[in-house]
Design a protein around this motif. Structure first.
Motif, PDB file in Angstrom:
ATOM      1  N   LEU A   1       6.831   9.295   6.109  1.00 60.93           N
ATOM      2  CA  LEU A   1       6.607  10.084   4.986  1.00 60.93           C
ATOM      3  C   LEU A   1       5.582  11.149   4.946  1.00 60.93           C
ATOM      4  O   LEU A   1       5.769  12.124   4.312  1.00 60.93           O
ATOM      5  N   ASP A   2       4.514  10.891   5.678  1.00 58.40           N
ATOM      6  CA  ASP A   2       3.575  11.791   5.817  1.00 58.40           C
ATOM      7  C   ASP A   2       3.940  13.042   6.443  1.00 58.40           C
ATOM      8  O   ASP A   2       3.571  14.345   6.069  1.00 58.40           O
TER       9      ASP A   2
ATOM     10  N   SER B   1       3.662  -5.298  10.347  1.00 60.55           N
ATOM     11  CA  SER B   1       2.733  -4.008  10.109  1.00 60.55           C
ATOM     12  C   SER B   1       3.208  -2.997  10.714  1.00 60.55           C
ATOM     13  O   SER B   1       3.065  -1.547  10.072  1.00 60.55           O
ATOM     14  N   PHE B   2       4.051  -2.863  11.879  1.00 61.37           N
ATOM     15  CA  PHE B   2       4.705  -1.614  12.344  1.00 61.37           C
ATOM     16  C   PHE B   2       5.700  -0.997  11.382  1.00 61.37           C
ATOM     17  O   PHE B   2       5.853   0.160  11.600  1.00 61.37           O
ATOM     18  N   ILE B   3       6.545  -1.922  10.783  1.00 56.85           N
ATOM     19  CA  ILE B   3       7.423  -1.375   9.793  1.00 56.85           C
ATOM     20  C   ILE B   3       6.857  -0.433   8.768  1.00 56.85           C
ATOM     21  O   ILE B   3       7.158   0.636   8.366  1.00 56.85           O
ATOM     22  N   ALA B   4       5.644  -1.002   8.023  1.00 59.73           N
ATOM     23  CA  ALA B   4       4.958  -0.382   7.018  1.00 59.73           C
ATOM     24  C   ALA B   4       4.338   0.970   7.590  1.00 59.73           C
ATOM     25  O   ALA B   4       4.311   2.136   7.010  1.00 59.73           O
ATOM     26  N   LYS B   5       3.545   0.604   8.752  1.00 55.82           N
ATOM     27  CA  LYS B   5       3.099   2.088   9.309  1.00 55.82           C
ATOM     28  C   LYS B   5       3.993   2.940   9.672  1.00 55.82           C
ATOM     29  O   LYS B   5       3.528   4.297   9.329  1.00 55.82           O
ATOM     30  N   THR B   6       5.035   2.697  10.090  1.00 55.43           N
ATOM     31  CA  THR B   6       6.067   3.671  10.546  1.00 55.43           C
ATOM     32  C   THR B   6       6.716   4.461   9.561  1.00 55.43           C
ATOM     33  O   THR B   6       6.736   5.483   9.470  1.00 55.43           O
ATOM     34  N   VAL B   7       7.052   3.692   8.311  1.00 63.44           N
ATOM     35  CA  VAL B   7       7.466   4.466   7.082  1.00 63.44           C
ATOM     36  C   VAL B   7       6.421   5.380   6.784  1.00 63.44           C
ATOM     37  O   VAL B   7       6.882   6.388   6.525  1.00 63.44           O
ATOM     38  N   ARG B   8       5.138   5.076   6.401  1.00 69.43           N
ATOM     39  CA  ARG B   8       4.010   5.852   6.058  1.00 69.43           C
ATOM     40  C   ARG B   8       3.898   6.991   7.091  1.00 69.43           C
ATOM     41  O   ARG B   8       3.753   8.326   6.473  1.00 69.43           O
ATOM     42  N   VAL B   9       4.159   7.140   8.307  1.00 68.95           N
ATOM     43  CA  VAL B   9       3.974   8.116   9.297  1.00 68.95           C
ATOM     44  C   VAL B   9       5.067   9.086   8.894  1.00 68.95           C
ATOM     45  O   VAL B   9       5.287  10.136   8.790  1.00 68.95           O
TER      46      VAL B   9
ATOM     47  N   LEU C   1      12.034   5.808  -2.709  1.00 67.85           N
ATOM     48  CA  LEU C   1      11.563   7.071  -2.598  1.00 67.85           C
ATOM     49  C   LEU C   1      11.627   7.897  -3.721  1.00 67.85           C
ATOM     50  O   LEU C   1      12.750   7.547  -4.397  1.00 67.85           O
ATOM     51  N   ARG C   2      10.807   8.784  -4.213  1.00 63.87           N
ATOM     52  CA  ARG C   2      11.073   9.667  -5.175  1.00 63.87           C
ATOM     53  C   ARG C   2      12.550  10.551  -4.975  1.00 63.87           C
ATOM     54  O   ARG C   2      12.899  10.653  -3.957  1.00 63.87           O
ATOM     55  N   ALA C   3      13.224  10.701  -6.199  1.00 67.19           N
ATOM     56  CA  ALA C   3      14.495  11.165  -6.016  1.00 67.19           C
ATOM     57  C   ALA C   3      14.709  12.273  -5.251  1.00 67.19           C
ATOM     58  O   ALA C   3      15.512  12.932  -4.557  1.00 67.19           O
ATOM     59  N   ASP C   4      13.675  13.486  -5.189  1.00 66.99           N
ATOM     60  CA  ASP C   4      13.667  14.876  -4.456  1.00 66.99           C
ATOM     61  C   ASP C   4      13.332  14.572  -2.965  1.00 66.99           C
ATOM     62  O   ASP C   4      13.213  15.600  -2.305  1.00 66.99           O
ATOM     63  N   VAL C   5      13.014  13.249  -2.445  1.00 69.12           N
ATOM     64  CA  VAL C   5      12.713  13.159  -1.135  1.00 69.12           C
ATOM     65  C   VAL C   5      13.983  12.797  -0.241  1.00 69.12           C
ATOM     66  O   VAL C   5      14.961  12.200  -0.779  1.00 69.12           O
ATOM     67  N   PRO C   6      14.371  13.468   0.875  1.00 68.60           N
ATOM     68  CA  PRO C   6      15.521  13.371   1.689  1.00 68.60           C
ATOM     69  C   PRO C   6      15.402  11.880   2.281  1.00 68.60           C
ATOM     70  O   PRO C   6      14.844  11.702   3.621  1.00 68.60           O
ATOM     71  N   GLY C   7      15.988  10.829   1.689  1.00 67.35           N
ATOM     72  CA  GLY C   7      15.866   9.652   2.271  1.00 67.35           C
ATOM     73  C   GLY C   7      16.543   9.379   3.665  1.00 67.35           C
ATOM     74  O   GLY C   7      16.022   9.045   4.400  1.00 67.35           O
ATOM     75  N   GLU C   8      17.727  10.083   3.897  1.00 71.40           N
ATOM     76  CA  GLU C   8      18.289  10.053   5.303  1.00 71.40           C
ATOM     77  C   GLU C   8      17.423  10.821   6.285  1.00 71.40           C
ATOM     78  O   GLU C   8      17.291  10.203   7.622  1.00 71.40           O
ATOM     79  N   ALA C   9      16.634  11.644   5.919  1.00 68.87           N
ATOM     80  CA  ALA C   9      15.882  12.589   6.876  1.00 68.87           C
ATOM     81  C   ALA C   9      14.749  11.462   7.263  1.00 68.87           C
ATOM     82  O   ALA C   9      13.990  11.627   8.138  1.00 68.87           O
ATOM     83  N   VAL C  10      14.188  10.683   6.267  1.00 66.23           N
ATOM     84  CA  VAL C  10      13.042   9.693   6.360  1.00 66.23           C
ATOM     85  C   VAL C  10      13.753   8.654   7.346  1.00 66.23           C
ATOM     86  O   VAL C  10      12.870   8.101   8.321  1.00 66.23           O
TER      87      VAL C  10
ATOM     88  N   PRO D   1       0.764  -1.281   0.122  1.00 67.89           N
ATOM     89  CA  PRO D   1       0.104  -0.059  -0.052  1.00 67.89           C
ATOM     90  C   PRO D   1       0.831   1.338  -0.361  1.00 67.89           C
ATOM     91  O   PRO D   1       0.271   2.431  -0.478  1.00 67.89           O
ATOM     92  N   LEU D   2       1.920   1.179   0.174  1.00 68.68           N
ATOM     93  CA  LEU D   2       2.778   2.293   0.380  1.00 68.68           C
ATOM     94  C   LEU D   2       3.257   2.767  -1.073  1.00 68.68           C
ATOM     95  O   LEU D   2       3.503   4.063  -1.411  1.00 68.68           O
ATOM     96  N   ALA D   3       3.001   2.016  -1.964  1.00 70.09           N
ATOM     97  CA  ALA D   3       2.990   2.412  -3.402  1.00 70.09           C
ATOM     98  C   ALA D   3       2.171   3.454  -3.855  1.00 70.09           C
ATOM     99  O   ALA D   3       2.576   4.271  -4.842  1.00 70.09           O
ATOM    100  N   ASP D   4       1.307   3.690  -3.140  1.00 70.40           N
ATOM    101  CA  ASP D   4       0.294   4.774  -3.493  1.00 70.40           C
ATOM    102  C   ASP D   4       0.629   6.073  -2.663  1.00 70.40           C
ATOM    103  O   ASP D   4       0.003   7.170  -2.833  1.00 70.40           O
ATOM    104  N   HIS D   5       1.625   6.053  -1.940  1.00 69.46           N
ATOM    105  CA  HIS D   5       1.996   7.299  -1.302  1.00 69.46           C
ATOM    106  C   HIS D   5       2.715   8.377  -2.171  1.00 69.46           C
ATOM    107  O   HIS D   5       3.344   7.986  -3.157  1.00 69.46           O
ATOM    108  N   PRO D   6       2.358   9.500  -2.161  1.00 75.46           N
ATOM    109  CA  PRO D   6       2.940  10.479  -3.060  1.00 75.46           C
ATOM    110  C   PRO D   6       4.411  10.515  -3.089  1.00 75.46           C
ATOM    111  O   PRO D   6       4.961  11.286  -4.022  1.00 75.46           O
ATOM    112  N   LEU D   7       4.967  10.191  -2.070  1.00 75.50           N
ATOM    113  CA  LEU D   7       6.694  10.386  -2.050  1.00 75.50           C
ATOM    114  C   LEU D   7       7.224   9.028  -2.517  1.00 75.50           C
ATOM    115  O   LEU D   7       8.382   9.015  -2.416  1.00 75.50           O
TER     116      LEU D   7
END
Length: 421
Positions: free
Chosen positions: A416-417, A406-414, A364-373, A342-348
């Motif tokens: 990115l949000d 599930s925690f992994i996916a939820k944490t990544v989404r939060v 992640l999109r190229a313009d997203v700061p991966g290390e900050a995520v 489901p993370l595939a639908d996230h805009p980042l």
């Protein structure tokens, strides 16, 4: 979690690191249990990358530590040069060759994955020299591939930044890359170079550090057919996938492959001791075992078949078998896929890659700061890292629960949000 000033040990040069950043934001791991690691400031983090793809049975296994302790009391190690050997290197060789995908294989022990890559590439070239075909020297690898950073590993890297800066395109000149998932493209490269000049092709069943890229349907089988057709050795790099990561002991089983060599490391000990190896087919080993005038392979590593590392590997494989962790890995593949897709639908997010083994990459999109995520995930209790192409590395120990996945996916989404907002 991280510190603005260097912690103790500022004299350490980290691997693959921009050192000013590493010193300013160092995360020191001091403990671990199961799928969790503990930092110097007491934070508990779910270990999504399983260290560097290796902590298959999880951290803090007392049974493994006790086996190492008992082996060291008996014999820490003895080398396997010439006619000398230690007993544990022998018993592990018999066990692993029986588990492997090559019938009647021999194994040459190493100290890790990069060692295994160098050995296999040297052996491939030595094989063709002894066959009286000295022009067969080129080693092919795939775009985006990572095969360690020793001499041959650096030279065959499909990640160009790992080959750059040493004064030539390749430390060892006779190397070339083929498309990662395009058989027609691979065949074109072989034709252009000339199969009479190609010694071997090395392929990860699932590309790991290059972004967690699964093989296209039929690609690996087709690549093996091309190798057979053109009399090129086929080498499967199972440093990451070996010992259960794709739900079978080796990914070669999953894809129906019978290569000439298989590279091993990481999961053979789950990181409890450094050990690697190369499984070698009769086509390659027979000449070296056949007669009084057999040639000698002039290769060796001081800690090949290290007795304590081999004892640890036995204990690790015992855990894999007794706790049915290969079956659990196969089950977790679907759990992770369902949680992470489901993370595939996230805009980042540019792409999510999962569903071929218990591992995934969230690009992640190229313009997203991966290390900050990654920093945001750390603050929320999840350890991950950025690999090639701004991709989050997810490859947890086999002992995680469904809820932890599930925690992994939820944490990544939060995380990115936060950047979306």
């Amino acid at each position: 979690m991280t510190s603005a000033t260097p912690l103790a040990g500022a004299s350490l040069w980290h691997a693959q690191a921009h050192m000013p950043t590493a010193l300013a934001k160092r995360v020191t791991i001091v403990g671990g249990r199961g799928a969790t690691v503990i930092t110097a400031d007491g934070a508990e983090l779910l270990d999504a990358p399983a260290g560097l793809w290796y902590a298959n049975v999880g951290h803090g296994r007392e049974a493994v530590a006790r086996v190492a302790y008992e082996q060291m009391l008996k014999l820490e190690t003895y080398h396997v040069f010439g006619r000398f050997v230690n007993d544990v290197a022998l018993t592990l060789a018999d066990r692993v060759t029986a588990l492997g995908p090559i019938p009647d294989a021999k194994v040459f022990w190493t100290s890790g994955g990069s060692d295994s890559v160098d050995l296999a590439c040297k052996l491939a070239r030595r094989h063709w020299q002894l066959e009286g075909r000295p022009d067969k020297r080129i080693i092919l690898s795939r775009n985006n591939a990572y095969h360690g950073l020793h001499g041959f590993g650096t030279s065959i890297a499909g990640l160009e930044y790992n080959r750059e800066g040493y004064g030539s395109d390749s430390l060892i000149p006779e190397t070339a890359r083929i498309p990662a998932n395009d058989l027609a493209g691979a065949e074109a490269v072989i034709a252009e170079l000339g199969p009479e000049r190609i010694a071997a092709v090395v392929a990860e069943p699932v590309i790991g550090t290059g972004g967690v890229i699964a093989p296209a349907p039929g690609y690996l089988e087709g690549l093996q057919r091309l190798a057979r057709q053109h009399d090129i050795l086929f080498i499967a790099d199972e440093v990451i996938t070996g010992f259960g990561r794709t739900g079978t002991m080796f990914a070669c089983e999953r894809f129906g492959l019978e290569p000439d060599m298989v590279l091993m490391a990481k999961g053979i000990t789950s990181g409890y001791a450094p050990l690697g190896g190369v499984l070698i087919s009769p086509r390659v080993w027979a000449r070296f075992f056949s007669s009084d005038d057999a040639p000698i392979l002039r290769h060796g590593i001081t800690y090949s078949g290290h007795a304590t590392a081999c004892a640890v590997a036995h204990a690790n494989i015992d855990i894999l078998e007794q706790e049915h962790l290969l079956e659990r890995s196969a089950e977790l593949e679907g759990v992770l896929h369902n949680a992470i897709q489901p993370l595939a639908d996230h805009p980042l997010v540019a792409e999510v890659r999962s569903g071929t083994g218990f591992l995934a990459g969230v690009q992640l999109r190229a313009d997203v700061p991966g290390e900050a995520v990654v920093d945001a995930c750390l603050d929320a209790g999840l350890l991950t890292r950025v690999i090639h192409n701004n991709t989050l590395h997810i490859c947890p120990p086999f002992v995680v629960t469904d809820d932890e996945v599930s925690f992994i996916a939820k944490t990544v989404r939060v995380a990115l949000d936060q950047f979306t907002a």
